[in-house]
Design a protein around this motif. Structure first.
Motif, PDB file in Angstrom:
ATOM      1  N   ILE A   1     -13.256  -0.977  -3.841  1.00 22.97           N
ATOM      2  CA  ILE A   1     -13.188   0.216  -2.854  1.00 22.97           C
ATOM      3  C   ILE A   1     -13.705  -0.172  -1.742  1.00 22.97           C
ATOM      4  CG2 ILE A   1     -14.633   2.373  -2.621  1.00 22.97           C
ATOM      5  CD1 ILE A   1     -15.416   2.235  -5.670  1.00 22.97           C
ATOM      6  N   HIS A   2     -12.790   0.388  -0.925  1.00 23.29           N
ATOM      7  CA  HIS A   2     -12.688   0.113   0.468  1.00 23.29           C
ATOM      8  C   HIS A   2     -13.002   1.305   1.162  1.00 23.29           C
ATOM      9  CE1 HIS A   2     -10.226  -3.884   0.089  1.00 23.29           C
ATOM     10  NE2 HIS A   2     -11.621  -4.002   0.070  1.00 23.29           N
ATOM     11  N   ALA A   3     -13.291   1.078   2.600  1.00 25.45           N
ATOM     12  CA  ALA A   3     -13.479   2.216   3.546  1.00 25.45           C
ATOM     13  C   ALA A   3     -12.465   2.498   4.608  1.00 25.45           C
ATOM     14  CB  ALA A   3     -14.812   2.338   4.357  1.00 25.45           C
TER      15      ALA A   3
ATOM     16  N   GLU B   1      -1.432   0.783   8.013  1.00 26.78           N
ATOM     17  CA  GLU B   1      -1.070   2.408   7.458  1.00 26.78           C
ATOM     18  C   GLU B   1      -2.210   2.796   6.583  1.00 26.78           C
ATOM     19  OE1 GLU B   1       2.667   2.098   5.976  1.00 26.78           O
ATOM     20  OE2 GLU B   1       3.889   2.227   7.835  1.00 26.78           O
ATOM     21  N   LEU B   2      -2.635   1.892   5.698  1.00 25.62           N
ATOM     22  CA  LEU B   2      -3.791   2.344   4.755  1.00 25.62           C
ATOM     23  C   LEU B   2      -5.087   2.561   5.210  1.00 25.62           C
ATOM     24  CD1 LEU B   2      -4.485   2.910   1.702  1.00 25.62           C
ATOM     25  CD2 LEU B   2      -4.719   0.190   1.479  1.00 25.62           C
ATOM     26  N   TYR B   3      -5.457   1.545   6.194  1.00 29.88           N
ATOM     27  CA  TYR B   3      -7.138   1.417   6.700  1.00 29.88           C
ATOM     28  C   TYR B   3      -7.072   2.143   7.826  1.00 29.88           C
ATOM     29  CZ  TYR B   3      -7.502  -1.697   2.674  1.00 29.88           C
ATOM     30  OH  TYR B   3      -7.568  -2.271   1.337  1.00 29.88           O
ATOM     31  N   GLY B   4      -6.021   2.170   8.775  1.00 28.02           N
ATOM     32  CA  GLY B   4      -6.110   2.858  10.090  1.00 28.02           C
ATOM     33  C   GLY B   4      -6.338   1.845  11.092  1.00 28.02           C
TER      34      GLY B   4
ATOM     35  N   ASN C   1      -3.239  -5.811  -1.531  1.00 29.55           N
ATOM     36  CA  ASN C   1      -4.090  -4.672  -2.315  1.00 29.55           C
ATOM     37  C   ASN C   1      -3.027  -3.335  -2.135  1.00 29.55           C
ATOM     38  OD1 ASN C   1      -6.591  -5.764  -1.877  1.00 29.55           O
ATOM     39  ND2 ASN C   1      -6.936  -5.267  -0.174  1.00 29.55           N
ATOM     40  N   ASN C   2      -3.298  -2.726  -3.380  1.00 25.99           N
ATOM     41  CA  ASN C   2      -2.230  -1.667  -3.711  1.00 25.99           C
ATOM     42  C   ASN C   2      -3.321  -0.417  -3.825  1.00 25.99           C
ATOM     43  OD1 ASN C   2       0.323  -2.824  -3.776  1.00 25.99           O
ATOM     44  ND2 ASN C   2      -0.025  -3.431  -5.874  1.00 25.99           N
ATOM     45  N   ASP C   3      -2.898   0.569  -3.096  1.00 27.12           N
ATOM     46  CA  ASP C   3      -3.699   1.917  -3.265  1.00 27.12           C
ATOM     47  C   ASP C   3      -3.463   2.597  -4.885  1.00 27.12           C
ATOM     48  OD1 ASP C   3      -4.976   4.175  -3.154  1.00 27.12           O
ATOM     49  OD2 ASP C   3      -3.980   4.938  -1.248  1.00 27.12           O
ATOM     50  N   ILE C   4      -4.620   2.842  -5.495  1.00 22.78           N
ATOM     51  CA  ILE C   4      -4.699   3.366  -6.777  1.00 22.78           C
ATOM     52  C   ILE C   4      -5.629   4.306  -6.924  1.00 22.78           C
ATOM     53  CG2 ILE C   4      -3.713   1.194  -8.073  1.00 22.78           C
ATOM     54  CD1 ILE C   4      -6.751   0.800  -8.990  1.00 22.78           C
ATOM     55  N   THR C   5      -5.808   5.044  -5.553  1.00 20.34           N
ATOM     56  CA  THR C   5      -6.810   6.333  -5.613  1.00 20.34           C
ATOM     57  C   THR C   5      -6.358   7.305  -6.421  1.00 20.34           C
ATOM     58  OG1 THR C   5      -7.392   5.579  -3.460  1.00 20.34           O
ATOM     59  CG2 THR C   5      -8.158   7.599  -4.069  1.00 20.34           C
ATOM     60  N   ALA C   6      -5.073   7.675  -6.214  1.00 24.22           N
ATOM     61  CA  ALA C   6      -4.651   8.839  -6.978  1.00 24.22           C
ATOM     62  C   ALA C   6      -4.241   8.552  -8.435  1.00 24.22           C
ATOM     63  CB  ALA C   6      -3.087   9.086  -6.691  1.00 24.22           C
TER      64      ALA C   6
ATOM     65  N   ASN D   1     -13.670   6.701   7.448  1.00 27.43           N
ATOM     66  CA  ASN D   1     -14.743   6.804   6.525  1.00 27.43           C
ATOM     67  C   ASN D   1     -14.298   7.326   5.131  1.00 27.43           C
ATOM     68  OD1 ASN D   1     -16.822   5.502   8.302  1.00 27.43           O
ATOM     69  ND2 ASN D   1     -16.942   7.485   9.214  1.00 27.43           N
ATOM     70  N   SER D   2     -13.099   7.755   4.849  1.00 29.54           N
ATOM     71  CA  SER D   2     -12.757   7.910   3.562  1.00 29.54           C
ATOM     72  C   SER D   2     -12.767   6.889   2.804  1.00 29.54           C
ATOM     73  CB  SER D   2     -11.512   8.855   3.452  1.00 29.54           C
ATOM     74  OG  SER D   2     -10.533   7.825   3.980  1.00 29.54           O
TER      75      SER D   2
END
Length: 503
Positions: free
Chosen positions: A217-219, A173-176, A249-254, A223-224
């Motif tokens: 930082i992951h892609a 779900e996170l990376y696609g 990994n936890n998404d902390i972009t926001a 490519n986002s």
């Protein structure tokens, strides 16, 4: 306590009736075969046929009983076979040496087969147990994988070559990428990882401590870019050799974007407070700029007059021009400081001398203090260690504290209008600090409001924003220090702040 030996004896005792019954049944079968041979061939019974049947009975018993029971039945079979070879029945006599050899061969063969069958049964039992354990382990693994798929966190496993061996639904779900697409890929090539340190250093830390945490930082597949809080755990085998790495990994972009926006907002708020402070000091700034400009005008006129003389004194003119240059630099320095304080840019921390910062700040408030007949006393330590910081921001803190002290003192009796600026070295664990105190004898701060003076928008001034002390506290804390206030025992209040020395 039941030991392993006691447990084995207990199991043997529980199985004893079954073994004894099978053994007796085998002996009866041997006796029946013997009687049949004697009945149908009383003069010359077939020893070969009997031996084969005996051997079959012993093997069948070996498959279902114990080795001891099979060995016992084998001896009984040898006795019966000897009787068939040397009638009459149950005479237990041997007349030919070859008969003895044949009986020994039969017994050896029976015991060997029995032993082999027993080992085979043991191997089959162990294999059955191993298969059952493997089935349970696979079932547990499936259940764990199903649980990992339920979490929203990104979880994947990679081998020692960084090839992905497990990829949960959260990772998809996170990376696609689906699990089928990700498994077998090299982790950091697939995700184009940007590390906070060299990968070799991170790997060394992981192998040493067994875990590592940091921001990566992951892609994504589209490519986002995504910022994650990453936790690595190293799995080792029985010989303590690394076999796999579990990465969560936890998404902390926001969160990182919000931090960046907050930092920008704080910087803008600091600048606004700085502009407000300079506005309040406009008269002092004008006074400080006016002094060198006045001196420049006077010295210029004097130099012109000396040059107009019939025999001008060039040495006096030269010294006058030098004074003009010095006054020009003095005025320029004032504008440079003001421009720096109005700047939006954030300067990197550099070694700073608080004594010098205080000396540069005091002239900016001289006119304000003189207008209200406030006396200033300065007690600076002879030597202060350097601190690491932004000189402009620290100057802003001093300006805010001095202006507050002036405003608190201007409405009290003239003899109490004294502001004391003091510095000291504080030896506190784990680091030495430089302390600054700004003490006034003004109206003071009510005891109940001491904890509120650093709150944003809290002010006792009629036209104040209530941001000066709040911004000052934030600046000091960004320098690793602390800002606080105490009520004096007689009059007024003392504001303290301390900054760690440069390591």
């Amino acid at each position: 306590m039941i030991t392993a030996a006691n447990a084995s004896l207990l199991l043997l005792a529980r199985g004893a009736p079954r073994v004894i019954g099978q053994s007796l049944l085998a002996i009866f079968a041997l006796a029946a075969v013997t009687l049949v041979c004697v009945h149908f061939q009383p003069d010359d019974p077939s020893l070969t046929a009997a031996a084969l049947v005996y051997l079959v009975i012993v093997v069948l018993l070996s498959l279902n009983g114990s080795f001891t029971a099979a060995a016992t039945v084998s001896i009984v079979a040898v006795i019966l076979l000897q009787d068939l070879a040397s009638p009459p029945l149950l005479s237990l006599s041997i007349y030919e040496p070859l008969d003895a050899v044949a009986l020994v061969v039969f017994l050896t063969t029976a015991l060997t087969i029995t032993r082999l069958v027993s080992k085979m049964r043991g191997a089959l039992d162990r294999l059955r147990v191993s298969l059952e354990d493997l089935r349970r382990a696979e079932e547990a693994t499936r259940q764990q994988a199903a649980l990992l798929d339920l979490t929203h966190d990104t979880v994947f496993v990679s081998d020692t070559q960084s090839r992905i061996t497990f990829w949960n639904r959260g990772a998809q779900e996170l990376y696609g990428w689906s699990a089928e697409e990700a498994v077998g890929q090299t982790t950091h090539q697939l995700l184009r990882t940007e590390f906070p340190a060299p990968l070799a250093d991170i790997t060394a830390a992981l192998h040493e401590a067994g875990r590592w945490e940091g921001e990566l930082i992951h892609a994504r597949r589209d490519n986002s870019r995504v910022v994650v809080a990453s936790r690595w755990s190293l799995q080792r085998d029985a010989d303590a050799r690394p076999v796999a790495t579990l990465e969560t990994n936890n998404d902390i972009t926001a969160h990182k974007q919000a931090e960046s926006a907050l930092s920008q907002a704080q910087a803008e708020l600091t600048r606004v407070a700085r502009v407000t402070t300079l506005g309040e000091l406009a008269a002092s700034i004008a006074h400080e700029v006016n002094q060198p400009l006045t001196a420049i005008v006077a010295d210029s006129n004097a130099a012109l007059n000396w040059l107009a003389m019939e025999k001008p004194d060039l040495e006096i003119v030269r010294s006058t021009l030098i004074a003009i240059v010095q006054d020009s630099e003095r005025a320029a320095n004032v504008f440079t400081r003001i421009r720096a304080m109005l700047s939006r840019t954030v300067q990197p921390h550099q070694p700073c001398d608080l004594r010098g910062i205080i000396r540069e700040t005091l002239p900016l408030v001289q006119a304000e203090f003189a207008r209200h007949t406030i006396r200033m006393e300065v007690a600076l330590a002879a030597e202060l260690p350097l601190i690491s910081g932004d000189a402009v921001q620290l100057q802003q803190v001093l300006l805010n504290l001095l202006i507050n002290a002036a405003e608190a003192s201007r409405d009290v009796a003239a003899e109490r209008r004294v502001v004391i600026v003091r510095t000291e070295i504080q030896h506190r664990e784990p680091q030495t600090q430089v302390g600054v105190q700004v003490r006034d004898s003004g109206v003071g701060v009510p005891e109940g409001n001491l904890h509120r003076v650093f709150e944003a928008f809290y002010t006792t001034k009629s036209g104040g924003l209530g941001m000066g002390l709040s911004v000052s506290k934030a600046i000091v804390e960004r320098h690793g220090g602390r800002l606080w206030v105490t009520a004096n025992t007689d009059y007024g209040a003392t504001f303290h702040f301390c900054i760690p020395t440069k390591s």
